[in-house]
Design an enzyme around this catalytic site. Structure first.
Site, short mmCIF file in Angstrom:
data_model
loop_
_atom_site.label_atom_id
_atom_site.label_comp_id
_atom_site.label_asym_id
_atom_site.label_seq_id
_atom_site.Cartn_x
_atom_site.Cartn_y
_atom_site.Cartn_z
NE ARG A 1 -3.30 2.51 3.14
CZ ARG A 1 -4.40 2.93 2.63
NH1 ARG A 1 -5.21 2.19 1.71
NH2 ARG A 1 -4.74 3.90 2.96
CG ASP B 1 -0.33 -5.72 6.17
OD1 ASP B 1 0.04 -6.71 5.88
OD2 ASP B 1 0.41 -4.55 6.74
N1 EPU Z 1 -8.07 6.30 5.40
C1 EPU Z 1 -9.15 6.62 4.64
N2 EPU Z 1 -9.00 7.45 3.36
C2 EPU Z 1 -7.82 7.73 3.14
C3 EPU Z 1 -6.67 7.24 4.09
C4 EPU Z 1 -6.91 6.40 5.09
O1 EPU Z 1 -10.14 6.35 4.77
O2 EPU Z 1 -7.60 8.32 1.79
C5 EPU Z 1 -8.40 5.53 6.46
C6 EPU Z 1 -7.74 4.13 6.63
O3 EPU Z 1 -8.54 3.34 5.95
C7 EPU Z 1 -7.44 3.63 8.09
C8 EPU Z 1 -7.30 5.31 8.62
O4 EPU Z 1 -7.47 6.18 7.91
O5 EPU Z 1 -8.75 3.24 8.59
C9 EPU Z 1 -5.83 5.36 9.04
O6 EPU Z 1 -4.99 5.38 7.86
P1 EPU Z 1 -3.52 6.08 7.59
O7 EPU Z 1 -3.76 6.79 6.27
O8 EPU Z 1 -3.47 6.76 8.69
O9 EPU Z 1 -2.54 4.76 7.29
P2 EPU Z 1 -1.64 4.47 6.30
O10 EPU Z 1 -0.82 5.78 5.76
O11 EPU Z 1 -2.19 3.62 5.20
C10 EPU Z 1 0.20 3.96 7.91
C11 EPU Z 1 1.10 2.83 8.31
C12 EPU Z 1 0.52 1.72 9.06
C13 EPU Z 1 -0.22 2.22 10.19
C14 EPU Z 1 -1.13 3.31 9.61
C15 EPU Z 1 -1.67 4.17 11.08
C16 EPU Z 1 2.76 2.89 6.49
C17 EPU Z 1 3.36 2.19 5.38
N3 EPU Z 1 1.84 2.34 6.87
O12 EPU Z 1 -0.59 3.59 6.94
O13 EPU Z 1 1.34 0.62 9.26
O14 EPU Z 1 -1.26 1.26 10.66
O15 EPU Z 1 -0.25 4.16 9.34
O16 EPU Z 1 -0.68 4.55 11.98
O17 EPU Z 1 3.44 3.98 6.96
C18 EPU Z 1 2.47 -1.50 9.81
O18 EPU Z 1 3.37 -0.99 9.90
O19 EPU Z 1 2.00 -2.87 9.93
C19 EPU Z 1 1.17 -0.70 9.27
C20 EPU Z 1 0.28 -1.12 8.72
#
Ligand code: EPU
Length: 418
Positions: free
Chosen positions: A92, A116
């Site tokens: 992702r 994931d």
């Molecule tokens: N969300 C939306 N719309 C969007 C973006 C996000 O609805 O456009 C929702 C997501 O579905 C989720 C929430 O907002 O329910 C949080 O998502 P976020 O965008 O903050 O997460 P991410 O950037 O996709 C990163 C980490 C994740 C971690 C999350 C939260 C990376 C590569 N991944 O994901 O890490 O869980 O932030 O802290 O930076 C891991 O390392 O195991 C992992 C999954």
């Protein structure tokens, strides 16, 4: 397929170090695309996701060379607009190239991302934010096409939720946009702050990273830089809980204790003895954890990526703990695995109710994903007998040298081919 075999009941003792954060370095690698020249990133973990992101970079024209924990990335003047569809579907974080490629190429073609299986993980906030800066998108057959016909122009962007990825994507697009971008309700995660520091080292003008209001003054060009990636708080927290669950005492060196403030306070509440140094944390585990309630929230709240590990720790606690997951709808597959080991855990909507059991017993379980796999390791170290964790490669997406590190702390662990 590979499996990890762990014999539990042996207290872990000793010190280990952690490398740079996965969730920082993946974004730093993308950021290199913004400036032609040779970037040198140090403290980089040799994990599968880093290799996948390097494949993405190479596909668009950069060259990545690994030498121990250093990655040298050479970025040419001209980049391709197309991210490799098969790699993006696996990870992702590759969606982060949107902002960088729109800036450097003016267009982008990318698969809708995978990663994931945590339930629905939309990218609407990434796209809406980039659209505010002038990007236009359409998707056909699982492929997203974007362009910025008039270039990217600074704007005010108010995020509906402090999404880490959306904040980063907009930051990467805004650093070279014309004018000023003001991001409100921005994510405050340390990895995002570290991305802003790296961009600043490249010549970007970013004010307020680490707070919910980030102001980005676009500059016409950035230069290649040398940078050491912030230590991985999730790797650190996982080893600390592994030590505590085994009723041992583990010290993590080369970490930033402040980045685990909430998680450490919950470990203390569960009966752990926590000692904090300038860049070290020592946690010793109680005979049996005390029940504790907690809820996942964006930083500085309890990290969702530490929730499965904490639940695994509390599975052998004294009393009933309740955990509320506020970020993901589908992150509970690991619970069935813990219950196979004798845990008594049930879900009720987004709540997880953990009835602590006096003993867990070794079983055959599935790693499911990176952090669920880490939870299995923690439960296995606490359990009587031997646990086999199948599909162990999930752990390789987030943890470098897991077995040697645990072995150095006294664990009985082996990787076997099935
Ligand atoms: N969300 C939306 N719309 C969007 C973006 C996000 O609805 O456009 C929702 C997501 O579905 C989720 C929430 O907002 O329910 C949080 O998502 P976020 O965008 O903050 O997460 P991410 O950037 O996709 C990163 C980490 C994740 C971690 C999350 C939260 C990376 C590569 N991944 O994901 O890490 O869980 O932030 O802290 O930076 C891991 O390392 O195991 C992992 C999954």
């Amino acid at each position: 397929m590979e499996a990890l075999q762990i014999t539990g009941g042996i207290p872990l003792n000793g010190s280990i170090g952690v490398l740079g954060a996965k969730n920082a370095v993946l974004k730093h690698l993308v950021a290199t695309l913004l400036a032609p020249g040779t970037h040198v990133l140090s403290n980089v973990p040799d994990i599968v996701d880093v290799r996948l992101m390097c494949e993405v970079l190479e596909h668009v024209g950069a060259r990545c060379v690994a030498d121990g924990t250093t990655r040298t990335v050479t970025v040419p003047e001209v980049l391709s607009a197309e991210a490799p569809l098969d790699v993006v579907r696996k990870m992702r974080a590759s969606i982060l190239v949107l902002g960088a490629l729109l800036t450097r190429v003016g267009s982008v073609r990318i698969a809708l991302p995978g990663g994931d299986d945590f339930g629905t993980r939309p990218i609407d906030m990434h796209l809406d934010g980039l659209a505010r800066l002038g990007a236009e998108f359409e998707s056909r057959d699982g492929v997203l096409y974007g362009e910025a016909p008039r270039g990217l122009i600074g704007a005010d962007v108010d995020l509906g939720f402090p999404s880490v990825g959306a904040t980063e994507n907009i930051l990467l697009a805004a650093v070279m946009a014309k004018g000023t971008t003001v991001l409100t309700n921005a994510a405050r995660e340390p990895e995002l702050e570290d991305l802003a520091s790296y961009l600043t080292a490249m010549g970007a003008k970013v004010v307020g990273a680490g707070t919910s209001r980030i102001e980005i003054h676009g500059v016409p060009e950035l230069v290649a830089a040398t940078y050491s990636v912030v230590p991985d708080r999730l790797e650190a927290g996982t080893y600390l809980l592994a030590g505590a669950a085994s009723r041992g005492e583990v010290t993590v060196v080369n970490c930033v204790p402040d980045h685990l403030r909430m998680e450490l306070s919950k470990m203390r509440a569960a009966g752990c003895d926590v000692t904090i140094g300038e860049s070290t944390i020592t946690v010793s585990g109680p005979e049996r954890p005390t029940a504790v309630d907690f809820a996942t929230l964006p930083y500085p709240g309890f990290h969702t990526d530490m929730h499965p590990q904490m639940v695994a720790f509390l599975a052998s606690g004294d009393g009933t703990s309740i955990m509320t997951e506020n970020l993901y709808s589908g992150r509970f597959r690991y619970i069935e695995m813990l219950n196979r080991m004798g845990a008594a855990i049930r879900t009720d909507g987004q709540h997880v109710v953990i009835d602590g059991q006096s003993t867990l017993v070794g079983a055959t379980v599935d790693a499911c994903d990176i952090r669920a796999g880490a939870a299995m390791v923690i439960a296995a170290l606490a359990a009587a007998g031997t646990t086999t964790i199948v599909d162990a490669s999930h752990l390789d997406r987030g943890y470098t040298d897991l077995e040697p590190k645990l072995k150095s702390l006294g664990a009985t662990i082996a990787r076997i081919a099935l």
